[in-house]
Every structure is written in C-alpha cells, then in structure tokens.
Enzyme design. Structure first.
Site, PDB file in Angstrom:
ATOM      1  N   PRO A 161      -4.512   9.244  -8.839  1.00  0.00           N
ATOM      2  CA  PRO A 161      -5.846   9.476  -8.100  1.00  0.00           C
ATOM      3  C   PRO A 161      -6.245   8.301  -7.141  1.00  0.00           C
ATOM      4  CG  PRO A 161      -6.314  11.156  -9.454  1.00  0.00           C
ATOM      5  CD  PRO A 161      -4.810  10.473  -9.920  1.00  0.00           C
ATOM      6  N   GLY A 188      -1.591   4.456  -5.942  1.00  0.00           N
ATOM      7  CA  GLY A 188      -0.693   4.865  -5.147  1.00  0.00           C
ATOM      8  C   GLY A 188       0.703   3.667  -5.217  1.00  0.00           C
ATOM      9  N   GLY A 198       2.673  16.720  28.684  1.00  0.00           N
ATOM     10  CA  GLY A 198       0.803  16.877  29.064  1.00  0.00           C
ATOM     11  C   GLY A 198       0.579  18.083  27.923  1.00  0.00           C
ATOM     12  N   GLU A 238       7.158   7.285  -0.543  1.00  0.00           N
ATOM     13  CA  GLU A 238       8.207   5.814  -0.842  1.00  0.00           C
ATOM     14  C   GLU A 238       8.249   4.704  -0.516  1.00  0.00           C
ATOM     15  OE1 GLU A 238      11.753   7.099  -1.249  1.00  0.00           O
ATOM     16  OE2 GLU A 238      11.558   9.275  -1.561  1.00  0.00           O
ATOM     17  N   THR A 281       3.830   2.813   2.048  1.00  0.00           N
ATOM     18  CA  THR A 281       4.443   2.870   3.226  1.00  0.00           C
ATOM     19  C   THR A 281       4.578   1.582   3.938  1.00  0.00           C
ATOM     20  OG1 THR A 281       2.480   1.236   2.352  1.00  0.00           O
ATOM     21  CG2 THR A 281       1.903   3.823   2.325  1.00  0.00           C
TER      22      THR A 281
END
Ligand SMILES: Cc1cc2nc3c(=O)[nH]c(=O)nc-3n(C[C@H](O)[C@H](O)[C@H](O)COP(=O)(O)OP(=O)(O)OC[C@H]3O[C@@H](n4cnc5c(N)ncnc54)[C@H](O)[C@@H]3O)c2cc1C
Lengths: 412, 411
Positions: free
Chosen positions: A149, A152, A365, A391, A393
């Site tokens: 948490p 990362g 559209g 993997e 950013t």
C-alpha cells in the site's frame, strides 16, 4: 547477420496460427470474460497445453524463464535463441485477442523469473515441479508480490518485515495489486529485515498457499483488465520455512537479492510492451474498419483528410513502439544487456497504445463508447491504461533510461 | 528473421563514414554554412567513399548496396552535418526519380554521368514544385505539349534542391490538363537545353549549405525519348519515387536527431545549476530519455522501410510489396520529421540561453530540423499516404504528394 524484419517460414506459420486463434476463438469471448471477471478453467487449460505444445513456456510463465547460464548453454548449441522475439510476437497477437488472457494463463507467471534467476536447484525443482501436470491436476498459478500500500514505484520502501525465528522466518505486512494473488499456489514475497538497510535488507521468499498467517485480503474491482485477478495479500506472523528463502542465506551477502528482483523486468517489459502494441493495434484496426464501413470515401470532404491523419499518426506510433519492442527482445536473445531498451519499449508502447485507444473512440464517435455485444472499443479503452502503470510506470521507465544516459546519476 | 545487426561489411562502411563525419564534417559545419556549400575537396572525399550512389541498384549503374546500407551511411553523414547529404555531388532525388519513372535503359543513361570520373562535381535535380497553385483546375501550371519534335515545356518550377548546381533535371509538367493531378508527365531535361533558365538561389531558415532554387522553362524542346512513363502506371511510380526518396531524407533526419541529442546529453552532464548537473533534475533527465526514444524509434522505422525496399528490389516488384514500401516509408518519414523537430527544439531548450547562440551547434540543428521537415515528403503528406494504404483506398497524388495546392516541399 543483417538488418531484417521478415519472419522465417516457421515463425510466420506460428504467428498465423496464433492470429487465427486470437481472432476466431479468443476475441469472441473477450467481452464475456470481462463481464464475468474471469476466464473458464477448461479454456485456460487448453491454452496452456497449446502453449506448451508450441515448445514454449513463454506464454505460460511470463517468459524470460531461462537463466543467463542456461541461455548461454543453449546458444552454444543452437545459436542465439529466438525465445524473447517469439515471446513478443506471440504476446502481441494474444493481447490483440484479449488484453487479460496472458495474465490469466496458469503457470508461475511473474513469479517464474525470480525463482529461475535466484532459486537454488532444489527450489527450482520444488516450485516449478508443481506446474508439470497440465492434463489432470487442478490448474495452478504462481504470483509476484512486491507492491505494498505504501510502496509501489519506490520498491526500496517496502515495509513487510521478516525476522528469523529458529528454522522459520516470520513475515508481517500487506501486499497489494498482486496479479493472481488469491489463486496462486505460491507467491514470491519481498520483505525486509530492516527498512533502514534499504535494498540490502531485502529478502525474497516463496510463500506457499496455506502457510499459517498467509491470507488473502480484498480482490480488487478494476477499471479494466477485469478478467485478471488482482488481490491483496496479508501476512500476519506468517511462518515461512527457511528453505523457502529464495537462493538461501548466502545469496543476500551482497545487494544481489534486490537486483535479481529487478532483473525480472528486463525480460518481461518488452512482453508487456508487446501486449500493449497488440491492444493498441486492435483499437487502431477497429477504427480503420469503422471508417471504411461508415465514411463515404468516394466523396471525400476535407474532414476525411483530418481523420485519415489521425489514424496514420496512431499507426506510426504503434509501429515505432513495436520497433523498440522487437529490438529489446532481439537484444535479450543475443545476450546483450537491454535494461535501457526494455524500458524504452515499455514507455513508448504504453503511451502509444493508450493514445490508439483514445483516438479510436474519438474516430468512432458516440458509437465507440457503447458496450454492446462484439463492441470491444470501450473495453480496450479501459484495459489499456494499466499498461503504462504496472511493471513500472512511464515515469519509472524514464528513470531507468535516464540513469543509463546521464553521467553519475544515482537518484533524483 | 528479425535482426537489428548490420552485416560485417556494413559495419566497416559505417565506421569509415562515421570517422569522416566526425573528423571532416562536424568541425566545419559553420564553415559550410557560411560558404553555403560543401567545399570541393570534401565532396571529392564523399564521392570516394561511395556516398551518393549507394542506394541505387547495380542494374542502373548504382553501387547496388541496397537501401539498408544507404540509410546506415546517410545517418552518419547527417550526424556530421545534416546539410551535407544534400550538398554532396551526385544524383540525389534525380536518381530515384529516373529509377522509378524511367525504363532501365533511360535510368542507366541518365545516371552514367554520375558514375564517371568527376562525379562529385555533378548534381542532379528534380523540378517538381511550383510557386503558385493553379486556381482554375488541379495540377501544375507548367505544361508539356506534344509536337512533331517531341515535347515543348513551358512554366516555372520552384523549391528545387540544387537547382543552380544541377546539370540534369527531371521536370514535372502537366501533359493532360483535364486530368489534374492524374495528368502529370516527367521529362529528362539538361541544363544546357535552350530556353532553360536557372533562377536565383533562395536564402533559407536552415540547411544553408544546400542550394534551394528554381528553374524557368520557355519553350524548352525535348525529344519523345526524354519522357519518363513510369512503366505504365505513372502515378504509382511517382508515389514510389517520393516514398523511396523520403526514406533517405528520413535517415538524414535520424542523423540530425542523434546529433542534437548527443550535444544536449553532453551539455546536461556538464552544465550545473542549484549545485548539481542539470541532467540530475528529473524534468531535464526525462526529456533526454524521451528524445533518446525518438532517435532509436526513428531509426527502427527507417531501417524497416529500407529493408522493405530492398525486399521489393530483390523480388518481382509486385504491387503488394510496393504497398508495404509505401506504408513503411510513410511511417518513417512522418515520425522522423516530428522527432527531429522535437530533438532540435528540446536541444536548444536544455542549453538555455546558450542554445540560442551560434557558438553552439544545437541552434543550427533546430533550424535544420524544420528545414529538413520540408524536404521531399512532409509528415502531413506521409500521413495521408499511410492512411490511404491502411484504409485500402486509391492513392490520390494530389493528396499524398506536396503540391502548391496543399503544402509545397523542397524536392
Ligand atoms: C492490474 C495491476 C496488476 C498488478 N500486478 C502486480 C503484481 O503482480 N505484483 C506486484 O508486485 N505489483 C503489481 N501491481 C502493482 C504495480 O506494479 C504498481 O501499481 C506500480 O508499480 C505503481 O506503483 P504505485 O501504484 O504504488 O504508484 P506510485 O508509486 O504511488 O506512483 C504514483 C505516481 O507517481 C509517479 N512516481 C512515483 N515515483 C516517482 C519518481 N521517483 N519520479 C517521478 N514520478 C514518480 C508514478 O509514475 C505514478 O504516476 C499491479 C498493478 C495493477 C494496477
């Protein structure tokens, strides 16, 4: 050697085979899997069998499953291996069929490379042996548990703790966003003996399902890639036998422990890049077909030129990303260090593919945003975003790249 | 097989051309710029290195080393000086025009002067553009009218690379006025032809060593044998000419991008601000990383396009292979034009005020990047071409080629 981009006869046939499978079998089911939040086991079993029969664990194990020594040995025998190149070609096709399928395939998954790379012979035998019987045994998955948490991108910030207690290690902490985390028979869990030590304090364990104190938290509801399971893992005084410390104690005398975890990515990033190219291509082709079907091209009005330009820009960005992806894979096959190039491929492919999906929706559209049967555009739009996140950013890829371009750059 | 490794022969050639670029071209870029040309001695060396004829097949008198070899060498030359490739002697765009539009006999004859001794002093040129659109109908204002003696050409051509240096031209003119952009003809015209006048050379934003100008044709008469028919499908051959030439220009764009990138990477290593090298700030480092991706991806696309042309030349030149060439060339040129501009622009930006000064080469690379983006096929035209191929619609020369009606480019 010569600069070449054509495929050999056998490669072409294989790719055509996978392409057909993606078109006729995978794609038609993709929406149902997305809605059900999973892929039926029998289908996964068949896919895994097929992958194995094609002489490749590539698709099963997230590829990159040869160690450097094994690769060198193999090369001596048969010249540079085409494993990585084959892997990226196949991954693009399969992801074109469905963005989540590859992540769902049974096998060690992302957990494979660290076990291959750092495991002792005994550990490799024990942890890979589990996957051998594809015909009768229940399907099995491995997983890779690094993210927490509060850590990362900043991997060195993991707080899951481990301490030795007799013949066991006691682990405490939480892991999140772990692909196949709940169903995995084992997960490579990264923990630290002392956060103050940074990377030198990291240890990697193979934690088996059913280990006392090892539980599954929530299963995430995601924007896209909904067929793939993403789970939280909870370790509460989880007692892991010492023989599950990856590589054994001596492996951690140096910083190597952490480096092995990261090395995983040099081989897997081009695969993720290739998958992104596949999804981007799916959206791009969809948009091209839509324009062909719905625009009266025989009566060109100025606006058509603008739409053609839009499509062309997407087409060339995807091609540019593909070229970086092939290069990174080719380098890996030829034993060349490719950390920078692998990151380049992932950084460019993630963005090119996201753009491809956004532009495709724009080109189609209102119609493009409707989630009707066989209408996959809105799904790809939801699926693709994560390819610029997991993997590493886009920003993390740029850190990897710039450290290899700028002198004495250790950190920012 | 997919491979990113040049052959041993190519590596040796690249090495020697890279040495020439590093030791001869780069130290003199400002001199070439000021003199608005590359000196004869340097052009001679380039000729001896075999540059100029590399990409042309042996069947028409070229070196027969293929487009892949050509782009490898062009990148190195352009790294030394982005203008040099255009400013060396040799057939240039003229070579590809006669290759695609002429018969093998016409091409061989037209290229003969360039393979002979003293080739470094001979230039070819393509007179394509025109100063103004034809407001009454699509197509060029310059006309070629059939007469008993052959063809009579009248009109003014502009945006011609090496107009004042060339001895041999391919001139494009309207042969069928009613057919608009599908009614063009191409003719071999020598500088010595009666009624051909070379117009004054332009002063341009960048690529100063390259000559950009035009020619005026007043009742210029050429024999019927001077007409290049494009092997039956003139429009297809015309687009192939532009696409093939675009790959060479794209290779130069890659060399330019790399040149701007290299000086910038070095600068951010050495320049300090707030107590550390500026490259150690993330905003700077990420820009450098992005431009590195531009260089590498651009090169990948150029190689892929060159390899497609080599496969086309080695095969039976069928329509499918040609389409592959057009698509790959269009991807390469459009991507590289934009990438080169980003490399030049960010290069100057990361140099700060110093980037604006002519003491540093990076401002030249930025000007050259814009200029090169207007050479041959622009990114916009290339995108129309790639789009048409991808959508499987007929390729309209009026839409995919640079014209006064859309956007003129130097050819
Ligand atoms: C579907 C899915 C599956 C996943 N599967 C797995 C798995 O199997 N195993 C596993 O271990 N993890 C997995 N992950 C986690 C994934 O790897 C992380 O989400 C990712 O690495 C980003 O980390 P974070 O979410 O903590 O974001 P953060 O690190 O908090 O980043 C937030 C933002 O800040 C930026 N940022 C962070 N640091 C820097 C920096 N130094 N410089 C510039 N910008 C920075 C990032 O680029 C990002 O834009 C998965 C994630 C998803 C969504």
């Amino acid at each position: 050697m010569a600069i070449e981009f054509s495929l050999g006869k056998k490669q072409l046939e294989t790719r055509e085979g996978i392409r057909g499978l993606a078109k006729n079998v995978i794609r038609p089911q993709a929406l149902a899997w997305d809605r059900a939040g999973g892929i039926p086991e029998e289908f996964l079993r068949n896919m895994a069998r097929l992958a194995t029969s094609m002489g490749s664990n590539a698709m099963r194990s997230g590829l990159g499953d040869e160690t450097e020594e094994e690769k060198r040995e193999a090369e001596k025998k048969r010249g540079p291996s085409g494993t990585n190149l084959f892997g990226v070609l196949a991954s693009e096709e399969l992801a074109w069929g469905d963005a989540g399928l590859l992540l769902c395939l049974p096998g060690p998954g992302l957990g494979g490379p660290p076990v291959r790379g750092s495991g002792t012979a005994e550990q490799k035998k024990r942890f890979f042996g589990m996957f051998e019987d594809l015909d009768n045994a229940p399907l099995k998955w491995g997983a890779y548990g690094l993210t927490e948490p509060n850590a990362g991108s900043d991997v060195s910030g993991i707080r899951t703790s481990c301490r030795k207690d007799g013949r066991h290690w006691v682990l405490n902490g939480r892991k999140c966003y772990i692909t196949n985390g709940a169903r995995a028979v084992w997960t490579v869990i990264f923990a630290t003996i002392d956060p103050a030590l940074g990377r030198a304090g990291h240890r990697a364990f193979v934690v088996e399902k059913g280990t006392p104190g090892f539980g599954v938290g929530r299963i995430e509801e995601k924007m896209g890639l909904r067929a793939s399971e993403t789970a939280e893992l909870v370790l509460e005084d989880c007692r892991v036998p010492e023989e599950n410390l990856l590589g054994g104690e001596e492996k951690y005398v140096s910083k190597e422990g952490f480096m092995t975890a990261m090395k995983t990515f040099d081989n897997t990033r081009p695969l993720v890049a290739a998958m992104a190219c596949g999804i981007g291509r799916a959206a791009y082709e969809y948009a091209c077909d839509f324009v062909k079907d719905n625009y009266v091209l025989s009566r060109p009005i100025p606006r058509y030129a603008a739409i053609v330009e839009r499509l062309a820009k997407v087409g060339r960005s995807l091609e540019a990303a593909r070229s970086l992806t092939w290069r990174a894979a080719w380098m890996a096959d030829n034993g060349l260090a490719n950390a920078k190039e692998a990151s380049m491929s992932k950084a460019m492919a993630g963005q090119a593919a996201i753009k491809a999906c956004i532009e495709a929706l724009e080109n189609c559209g209102a119609e493009g945003s409707i989630a009707r049967d066989h209408q996959l555009l809105e799904k790809w739009f939801r699926d693709i975003k994560v390819y610029d996140i997991f993997e590493g950013t886009g920003a993390i890829q740029r850190i990897v790249i710039s450290k290899r371009l700028i002198s004495d750059l250790k950190s920012f | 097989m997919i491979s990113f490794e040049p052959t041993e022969d190519q590596k040796l050639m690249v090495e020697s051309v890279a040495g020439f670029a590093r030791n001869t071209l780069r130290p003199r870029i400002r001199e070439f710029e000021k003199e608005r040309g590359v000196s004869e001695a340097v052009r001679k060396t380039a000729h001896e290195l075999g540059l100029g004829l590399v990409g042309l097949p042996e069947s028409v008198g070229g070196a027969g080393l293929g487009m892949t070899t050509a782009v490898l060498l062009e990148e190195e030359v352009a790294w030394g000086d982005p203008a040099a490739g255009f400013a060396f002697g040799g057939p240039g765009a003229f070579g590809f025009a006669v290759l695609e539009l002429g018969t093998p006999e016409q091409a061989t004859a037209a290229l003969a002067p360039f393979t002979a001794d003293g080739g470094h002093a001979r230039f070819g040129a393509v007179a394509w553009g025109e100063p103004k659109p034809n407001r009454d109908r699509a197509g060029f204002t310059t006309t070629a009218k059939k007469t008993d003696a052959g063809w009579t050409i009248d009109g003014t051509k502009s945006y011609v690379v090496n107009a004042d240096r060339a001895e041999h031209f391919v001139v494009f003119a309207q042969v069928d006025a009613a057919a608009g952009w599908r009614g063009l003809g191409a003719f071999l015209v020598d500088k010595s032809a009666k009624g051909l006048k070379v117009l004054a050379r332009e002063t341009t934003l960048g690529l100063d060593a390259v000559s950009f100008g035009g020619i005026e044709l007043t009742s210029v008469v050429v024999p019927d044998s001077a007409r290049l028919l494009g092997g039956g499908d003139f429009d297809a051959a015309l687009v192939r000419f532009f696409a093939r030439h675009a790959v060479i220009v794209a290779a130069r764009g890659v060399g330019l991008s790399r040149a701007a990138f290299d000086v910038t990477r070095e600068y951010v290593d050495n320049r300090k601000a707030f107590g550390k090298p500026i490259g150690h700030f993330q905003a700077v480092a990420f820009t450098v990383a992005d431009r590195a991706m531009d260089v590498d991806a651009g090169r990948g696309l150029v190689w892929r396009a060159a390899a497609a042309w080599d496969a086309y030349d080695a095969g039976d030149r069928n329509a499918n292979d040609a389409k592959e060439c057009l698509l790959r060339s269009a991807h390469a040129i459009a991507f590289v034009h934009e990438a080169a501009m980003r490399c030049g622009d960010d290069g100057v930006q990361l140099h700060g005020g110093a980037g604006f000064m002519r003491d540093f080469p990076v401002e030249k690379f930025m000007r050259d990047a814009k200029q090169i983006g207007l050479c041959g096929m622009t990114a916009e035209h290339a995108d129309q071409l790639a789009g048409a191929v991808a959508l499987g619609v007929a390729i309209d020369p009026g839409l995919v080629l640079p014209t006064p009606e859309t956007q003129n480019a130097f050819v």
